[in-house]
Design an enzyme around this catalytic site. Structure first.
Site, PDB file in Angstrom:
ATOM      1  N   ARG A 114       0.814  -1.386  -0.286  1.00 59.11           N
ATOM      2  CA  ARG A 114       0.428   0.254  -0.178  1.00 59.11           C
ATOM      3  C   ARG A 114       0.509   1.807  -0.243  1.00 59.11           C
ATOM      4  O   ARG A 114       0.094   2.240   0.763  1.00 59.11           O
ATOM      5  CB  ARG A 114      -0.827  -0.286   1.253  1.00 59.11           C
ATOM      6  N   LYS A 118       4.909  11.536 -11.500  1.00 55.33           N
ATOM      7  CA  LYS A 118       4.402  10.989 -11.780  1.00 55.33           C
ATOM      8  C   LYS A 118       4.902   9.467 -12.526  1.00 55.33           C
ATOM      9  O   LYS A 118       5.991   9.529 -12.586  1.00 55.33           O
ATOM     10  CB  LYS A 118       4.117  11.934 -13.786  1.00 55.33           C
ATOM     11  N   LYS A 130      10.293  22.938 -13.377  1.00 54.86           N
ATOM     12  CA  LYS A 130       9.831  21.679 -12.946  1.00 54.86           C
ATOM     13  C   LYS A 130       9.643  22.022 -11.622  1.00 54.86           C
ATOM     14  O   LYS A 130       8.263  21.876 -11.846  1.00 54.86           O
ATOM     15  CB  LYS A 130       9.892  20.715 -13.729  1.00 54.86           C
ATOM     16  N   GLU A 136      -1.641  17.987 -11.807  1.00 53.25           N
ATOM     17  CA  GLU A 136      -1.849  18.365 -12.808  1.00 53.25           C
ATOM     18  C   GLU A 136      -3.328  19.372 -12.573  1.00 53.25           C
ATOM     19  O   GLU A 136      -4.189  18.005 -14.177  1.00 53.25           O
ATOM     20  CB  GLU A 136      -2.571  17.409 -14.203  1.00 53.25           C
ATOM     21  N   ARG A 152       0.307  22.460 -14.669  1.00 55.47           N
ATOM     22  CA  ARG A 152       1.337  21.253 -15.054  1.00 55.47           C
ATOM     23  C   ARG A 152       1.234  20.894 -15.736  1.00 55.47           C
ATOM     24  O   ARG A 152       2.340  20.398 -17.090  1.00 55.47           O
ATOM     25  CB  ARG A 152       1.277  20.492 -13.910  1.00 55.47           C
ATOM     26  N   HIS A 182       3.689  16.633 -26.330  1.00 59.31           N
ATOM     27  CA  HIS A 182       3.610  15.382 -26.017  1.00 59.31           C
ATOM     28  C   HIS A 182       2.100  14.261 -26.105  1.00 59.31           C
ATOM     29  O   HIS A 182       2.926  13.199 -26.552  1.00 59.31           O
ATOM     30  CB  HIS A 182       3.473  15.182 -24.363  1.00 59.31           C
ATOM     31  N   HIS A 195      11.224   8.107 -26.607  1.00 62.20           N
ATOM     32  CA  HIS A 195      10.432   9.254 -26.031  1.00 62.20           C
ATOM     33  C   HIS A 195      10.934  10.345 -26.428  1.00 62.20           C
ATOM     34  O   HIS A 195      10.208  11.478 -27.052  1.00 62.20           O
ATOM     35  CB  HIS A 195      10.569   8.822 -24.915  1.00 62.20           C
TER      36      HIS A 195
HETATM   37  P1  NAD Z   1      15.268   4.901 -20.959  1.00 63.21           P
HETATM   38  O1  NAD Z   1      14.777   4.611 -18.671  1.00 63.21           O
HETATM   39  O2  NAD Z   1      15.155   3.793 -21.706  1.00 63.21           O
HETATM   40  O3  NAD Z   1      17.308   4.916 -21.172  1.00 63.21           O
HETATM   41  C1  NAD Z   1      17.256   5.178 -22.206  1.00 63.21           C
HETATM   42  C2  NAD Z   1      18.947   4.234 -22.269  1.00 63.21           C
HETATM   43  O4  NAD Z   1      19.834   4.569 -21.879  1.00 63.21           O
HETATM   44  C3  NAD Z   1      18.590   2.579 -21.966  1.00 63.21           C
HETATM   45  O5  NAD Z   1      18.597   2.055 -22.517  1.00 63.21           O
HETATM   46  C4  NAD Z   1      19.448   2.990 -20.233  1.00 63.21           C
HETATM   47  O6  NAD Z   1      19.268   1.802 -19.710  1.00 63.21           O
HETATM   48  C5  NAD Z   1      20.702   3.085 -20.441  1.00 63.21           C
HETATM   49  N1  NAD Z   1      21.305   4.517 -19.290  1.00 63.21           N
HETATM   50  C6  NAD Z   1      20.422   5.479 -18.451  1.00 63.21           C
HETATM   51  N2  NAD Z   1      21.647   5.388 -17.805  1.00 63.21           N
HETATM   52  C7  NAD Z   1      23.050   5.806 -18.626  1.00 63.21           C
HETATM   53  C8  NAD Z   1      24.002   6.059 -18.380  1.00 63.21           C
HETATM   54  N3  NAD Z   1      24.524   6.556 -17.697  1.00 63.21           N
HETATM   55  N4  NAD Z   1      24.802   5.812 -19.011  1.00 63.21           N
HETATM   56  C9  NAD Z   1      25.081   4.739 -20.295  1.00 63.21           C
HETATM   57  N5  NAD Z   1      23.585   4.056 -20.566  1.00 63.21           N
HETATM   58  C10 NAD Z   1      22.542   4.937 -19.266  1.00 63.21           C
HETATM   59  O7  NAD Z   1      15.035   6.234 -21.230  1.00 63.21           O
HETATM   60  P2  NAD Z   1      14.827   7.489 -20.263  1.00 63.21           P
HETATM   61  O8  NAD Z   1      15.175   8.715 -22.142  1.00 63.21           O
HETATM   62  O9  NAD Z   1      15.679   8.031 -19.308  1.00 63.21           O
HETATM   63  O10 NAD Z   1      13.503   8.227 -20.065  1.00 63.21           O
HETATM   64  C11 NAD Z   1      12.124   7.628 -21.134  1.00 63.21           C
HETATM   65  C12 NAD Z   1      11.543   7.358 -19.813  1.00 63.21           C
HETATM   66  O11 NAD Z   1      10.803   8.274 -19.455  1.00 63.21           O
HETATM   67  C13 NAD Z   1      10.097   6.743 -21.013  1.00 63.21           C
HETATM   68  O12 NAD Z   1       9.437   5.664 -20.214  1.00 63.21           O
HETATM   69  C14 NAD Z   1       8.974   8.517 -20.681  1.00 63.21           C
HETATM   70  O13 NAD Z   1       7.173   8.319 -20.562  1.00 63.21           O
HETATM   71  C15 NAD Z   1       9.410   8.350 -19.107  1.00 63.21           C
HETATM   72  N6  NAD Z   1       9.487  10.086 -18.659  1.00 63.21           N
HETATM   73  C16 NAD Z   1       8.395   9.942 -17.427  1.00 63.21           C
HETATM   74  C17 NAD Z   1       8.342  11.117 -17.125  1.00 63.21           C
HETATM   75  C18 NAD Z   1       7.803  11.471 -15.759  1.00 63.21           C
HETATM   76  O14 NAD Z   1       7.182  12.927 -15.705  1.00 63.21           O
HETATM   77  N7  NAD Z   1       7.486  10.196 -14.874  1.00 63.21           N
HETATM   78  C19 NAD Z   1       8.461  12.872 -17.792  1.00 63.21           C
HETATM   79  C20 NAD Z   1       9.563  12.139 -18.827  1.00 63.21           C
HETATM   80  C21 NAD Z   1       9.541  11.277 -19.616  1.00 63.21           C
HETATM   81  N1  GLY Z   2       6.391  15.359 -17.532  1.00 61.91           N
HETATM   82  C1  GLY Z   2       4.758  15.484 -17.505  1.00 61.91           C
HETATM   83  C2  GLY Z   2       5.160  15.925 -16.420  1.00 61.91           C
HETATM   84  O1  GLY Z   2       6.159  15.774 -15.197  1.00 61.91           O
HETATM   85  O2  GLY Z   2       4.004  16.441 -15.563  1.00 61.91           O
END
Ligand code: NAD
Ligand code: GLY
Length: 366
Positions: A122, A144, A228, A238, A242, A249, A267
């Site tokens: 939980r 998020k 942010k 949001e 936000r 997106h 992404h």
């Molecule tokens: P990811 O987590 O897939 O990382 C990208 C790649 O880089 C992966 O293969 C990872 O293993 C590698 N990697 C990470 N750190 C590394 C490092 N220091 N050295 C070498 N390789 C490394 O992708 P991302 O671009 O970090 O994140 C994308 C995700 O984030 C999407 O799913 C998106 O929806 C989400 N997102 C969430 C929010 C939120 O507010 N929660 C906001 C924006 C994006």
């Molecule tokens: N990346 C959009 C948000 O965090 O609201």
């Protein structure tokens, strides 16, 4: 290390630490925040061999009991199947509610670990140690969390704030060039949505940050997190403001879904194209000038990002893309909601965007 940034959310407030060499000091930053003496690190198969040992050593040094779970790297990990496997592994470690999860990785690991933390027993605490540029400037801040569904991106999730974010800019040195650029798209987003001088700064110095200049890099991470944190502090869930963080997106998510959440389109790469489309939609509606629109596209192109959907594949399906937009969680009765720009640095929420507008927008693109 710069002085910490604070996300002000009353009892859910937390710090964002940004700087060099923070991974080695993570244990002493985390330990005072914990209800117990136990942490479980969740990481991915690419990040684990690079940084897990250093994090473990720093947690060991402050006598925390630790376990670790490594998930496959990549967007496909944000799935029901992987969430189930993760929860199963977590429960097999017999945690109690004083355990804290530590997300060590990019946005994928942050999102799925945060979500698991929000439903395990939980709800337990979690800490973000973002290792990609995208995660340091965006996904690790704001609470998020979630996974993707076959119907669309991030459709299953929760708001669950971390207790601390530790962004060690040193770890970015191992990030592949393509991932740097994907993260940079979210940096540019902050300039477009609310900070014209930052956008101007990026036009001049952005390439230096992307080339690894330490000062420029620390600046863009700090500036992005600052914006942010300010927005999230005013609208955690949001209900209004936000939403501007979602600039680019709706169409970006749609492109990602069309590409099967695969390596074809990361992404951040999708967001770059989505932002150009959102600028064009703004211009089509007479909100901003074509000049502003071209300026955004010029900068994204200049650093090496693709800005047009047809540069990714020629086989997008317009009708299916528009359907995806309607499945996106920002859709509501009476049309779609988009974040549109009246100029660089000023964006607002617009409701009621209709199908024919998107058809006209995409007709020129695909
Ligand atoms: P990811 O987590 O897939 O990382 C990208 C790649 O880089 C992966 O293969 C990872 O293993 C590698 N990697 C990470 N750190 C590394 C490092 N220091 N050295 C070498 N390789 C490394 O992708 P991302 O671009 O970090 O994140 C994308 C995700 O984030 C999407 O799913 C998106 O929806 C989400 N997102 C969430 C929010 C939120 O507010 N929660 C906001 C924006 C994006
Ligand atoms: N990346 C959009 C948000 O965090 O609201």
């Amino acid at each position: 290390m710069n002085s910490p940034l604070r996300v002000d959310l009353g009892p859910r407030s937390y710090d964002i630490l940004i700087g060099h060499g923070l991974l080695e000091k993570a244990g002493s930053a985390i330990a005072p925040l914990l209800a117990g003496k136990r942490v479980i690190i969740v990481t991915d198969s690419t990040v684990a061999p690079l940084y897990l040992a250093r994090l473990e050593a720093s947690l060991d040094a402050v006598s925390l009991k630790l376990d670790q779970i490594t998930l496959p790297a990549g967007e496909q990990t944000k799935s029901f199947a992987e969430l189930e496997r993760l929860l199963d592994k977590l429960l097999s470690l017999a945690p109690d509610r004083t355990v804290a999860l530590i997300a060590l990785g990019g946005g994928v690991i942050g999102d799925i670990t945060g979500f698991a933390a929000s439903i395990l027993l939980r709800g337990v605490d979690f800490i973000q140690i973002p290792t990609s540029l995208l995660a340091q400037v965006d996904s690790s801040v704001g609470g998020k969390t979630g996974i993707n569904a076959p119907q669309g991106k991030n459709l299953i999730g929760s708001f669950h704030q971390p207790r601390l974010v530790i962004a060690d800019t040193d770890v970015l040195t191992t990030l592949p060039k393509r991932e740097w650029l994907a993260g940079y798209a979210e940096v540019v987003k902050y300039g477009i949505i609310s900070d014209a001088p930052f956008f101007e700064w990026l036009e001049v110095h952005g390439a230096e940050a992307l080339a690894g200049d330490k000062q420029a890099l620390a600046y863009i991470v700090h500036k992005s997190c600052e914006t942010k944190a300010k927005i999230v502090g005013q609208d955690e869930r949001e209900s209004g403001l936000r939403a501007i963080l979602n600039f680019g997106h709706t169409l970006g998510h749609t492109l990602e879904a069309e590409a099967g959440f695969s390596n074809t389109l990361l992404h951040g790469e999708a967001i770059a194209i989505g932002m150009v489309l959102a600028m064009k939609l703004s211009a089509m509606r007479g909100l901003c000038s074509n000049r502003e629109c071209e300026r955004v596209e010029r900068h994204l192109k200049a650093v090496g990002l693709r800005t047009r959907a047809h540069e990714v594949t020629a086989s997008w399906n317009t009708a299916r893309m528009i359907e995806h937009c309607y499945h996106d969680k920002k859709a509501s009765a009476g049309g779609l909601t988009f974040i549109l720009a009246s100029k660089i640095g000023k964006t607002s929420i617009f409701h009621g965007i209709i199908r024919s507008e998107l058809e006209a927008l995409l007709a020129h693109e695909l």
